[in-house]
Design an enzyme around this catalytic site. Structure first.
Site, mmCIF file in Angstrom:
data_model
loop_
_atom_site.group_PDB
_atom_site.id
_atom_site.type_symbol
_atom_site.label_atom_id
_atom_site.label_comp_id
_atom_site.label_asym_id
_atom_site.label_seq_id
_atom_site.Cartn_x
_atom_site.Cartn_y
_atom_site.Cartn_z
ATOM 1 N N ASP A 122 34.983 46.433 42.675
ATOM 2 C CA ASP A 122 35.907 45.853 43.642
ATOM 3 C C ASP A 122 36.277 44.482 43.105
ATOM 4 O OD1 ASP A 122 37.232 46.623 46.153
ATOM 5 O OD2 ASP A 122 36.526 44.655 46.785
ATOM 6 N N ASP A 161 48.218 41.269 36.263
ATOM 7 C CA ASP A 161 48.109 40.800 34.872
ATOM 8 C C ASP A 161 49.352 40.034 34.364
ATOM 9 O OD1 ASP A 161 45.524 41.609 34.526
ATOM 10 O OD2 ASP A 161 45.996 43.450 33.448
HETATM 11 P P1 ITT Z 1 39.826 51.368 43.552
HETATM 12 O O1 ITT Z 1 39.451 50.791 44.897
HETATM 13 O O2 ITT Z 1 40.070 52.842 43.587
HETATM 14 O O3 ITT Z 1 38.872 50.959 42.471
HETATM 15 P P2 ITT Z 1 42.040 49.516 43.787
HETATM 16 O O4 ITT Z 1 43.255 49.218 42.959
HETATM 17 O O5 ITT Z 1 42.274 49.813 45.254
HETATM 18 O O6 ITT Z 1 41.246 50.722 43.109
HETATM 19 P P3 ITT Z 1 40.534 47.175 44.543
HETATM 20 O O7 ITT Z 1 40.437 47.586 45.959
HETATM 21 O O8 ITT Z 1 39.323 46.612 43.862
HETATM 22 O O9 ITT Z 1 41.018 48.359 43.608
HETATM 23 O O10 ITT Z 1 41.728 46.163 44.431
HETATM 24 C C1 ITT Z 1 41.828 45.353 43.326
HETATM 25 C C2 ITT Z 1 43.257 44.893 43.157
HETATM 26 O O11 ITT Z 1 43.187 43.577 42.581
HETATM 27 C C3 ITT Z 1 43.980 45.787 42.169
HETATM 28 O O12 ITT Z 1 44.701 46.806 42.782
HETATM 29 C C4 ITT Z 1 44.874 44.772 41.466
HETATM 30 O O13 ITT Z 1 46.033 44.577 42.228
HETATM 31 C C5 ITT Z 1 44.034 43.502 41.496
HETATM 32 N N1 ITT Z 1 43.232 43.400 40.253
HETATM 33 C C6 ITT Z 1 41.890 43.574 40.100
HETATM 34 N N2 ITT Z 1 41.528 43.441 38.825
HETATM 35 C C7 ITT Z 1 42.658 43.183 38.147
HETATM 36 C C8 ITT Z 1 42.947 42.964 36.791
HETATM 37 O O14 ITT Z 1 42.002 43.025 35.849
HETATM 38 N N3 ITT Z 1 44.213 42.722 36.452
HETATM 39 C C9 ITT Z 1 45.181 42.678 37.372
HETATM 40 N N4 ITT Z 1 45.016 42.897 38.674
HETATM 41 C C10 ITT Z 1 43.756 43.145 39.062
#
Ligand code: ITT
Length: 225
Positions: free
Chosen positions: A73, A157
């Site tokens: 997360d 990103d």
């Molecule tokens: P899962 O829950 O299925 O893993 P998700 O996209 O819903 O996928 P999250 O709830 O953890 O994941 O939300 C994280 C969001 O934060 C993700 O959708 C991106 O918009 C942002 N994010 C996280 N890590 C990132 C990264 O390395 N680069 C760019 N954006 C990122």
């Protein structure tokens, strides 16, 4: 080798899957992801912290699939927006918005602000079916760029500028990004004790339950006992 431990990467985000799978590729585990199984219910990410949500996703996937599972997360915290979007990063512009829409919304919210400092945070949870879990964390500081730049990566990103490399994350190769990113750091912490993690998984696979699954249809919740 057939006696390898199976570790399911429990994410529906293809960008995350690619980064996690790449960092774990040389390790003695059989990596699977959610697409290797039939449809599994979506878990509601209603935790107040990355920690709570990472645990919920990993524990639930592990419980439902019967293998150890790793969930991430993560999100972006912008100083001038009092830490927003934070745990709401994925839903910042509504449930069905694209990455581009989320970036544009963030750029418009921060328009005119002089403080453009931001930090990416990531919590990785490794869980077994009983609900026992290990936690790893990573963060990466940067600034919000004036405009999107670069085509690699995912999510925010293109607007996350990393001053030491003079590039946005989307202008970096996956290896370059992982060498400094929040996710790369959390996974490196896990990798530094991977042997111990494998022993822990083996020892904990059959431990008694720590939570109950409440069956539903589209979304499912778990109750920690
Ligand atoms: P899962 O829950 O299925 O893993 P998700 O996209 O819903 O996928 P999250 O709830 O953890 O994941 O939300 C994280 C969001 O934060 C993700 O959708 C991106 O918009 C942002 N994010 C996280 N890590 C990132 C990264 O390395 N680069 C760019 N954006 C990122």
């Amino acid at each position: 080798m057939d006696n390898l431990i199976t570790l399911v990467i429990a994410t529906r985000n293809n960008g995350k899957t690619a980064e996690i799978a790449d960092l774990l590729k040389d390790h003695p585990v059989k990596i699977k992801n959610l697409t290797d199984f039939g449809p599994i219910p979506i878990i509601e990410e209603d935790g107040k912290t990355f920690d709570e949500n990472a645990y919920k996703k990993a524990a639930f996937a592990s419980r439902v699939l019967g293998f150890s599972a790793l969930a991430d997360d993560s999100g972006l915290l912008v100083e001038a927006l009092s830490g927003a979007p934070g745990v709401f990063s994925a839903r910042y512009s509504g449930e069905n918005a694209s990455d581009e829409m989320r970036c544009l919304k963030l750029l418009s919210e921060i328009k005119g602000k002089t403080n453009r400092k931001a930090v990416f945070e990531c919590v990785i949870s490794v869980a077994v079916p009983s609900g026992n879990a290990l936690t790893y964390q990573g963060r990466c500081e940067g600034v919000i760029a004036e405009a999107p730049s670069g085509i690699n990566g995912f999510g925010y990103d293109p607007i996350f500028y990393y001053p030491p490399f003079k590039k946005t994350f989307a202008e970096m190769s996956m290896e370059e990004k992982s060498s400094v990113s929040h996710r790369g750091k959390a996974l490196n912490e896990l990798k530094s004790e991977f042997d111990k993690v494998l022993v822990w998984i083996e020892q904990n696979m059959l431990k008694p339950d720590k939570f109950k699954v409440r069956p539903g249809c589209e979304k499912i919740d778990i109750e920690i006992l």
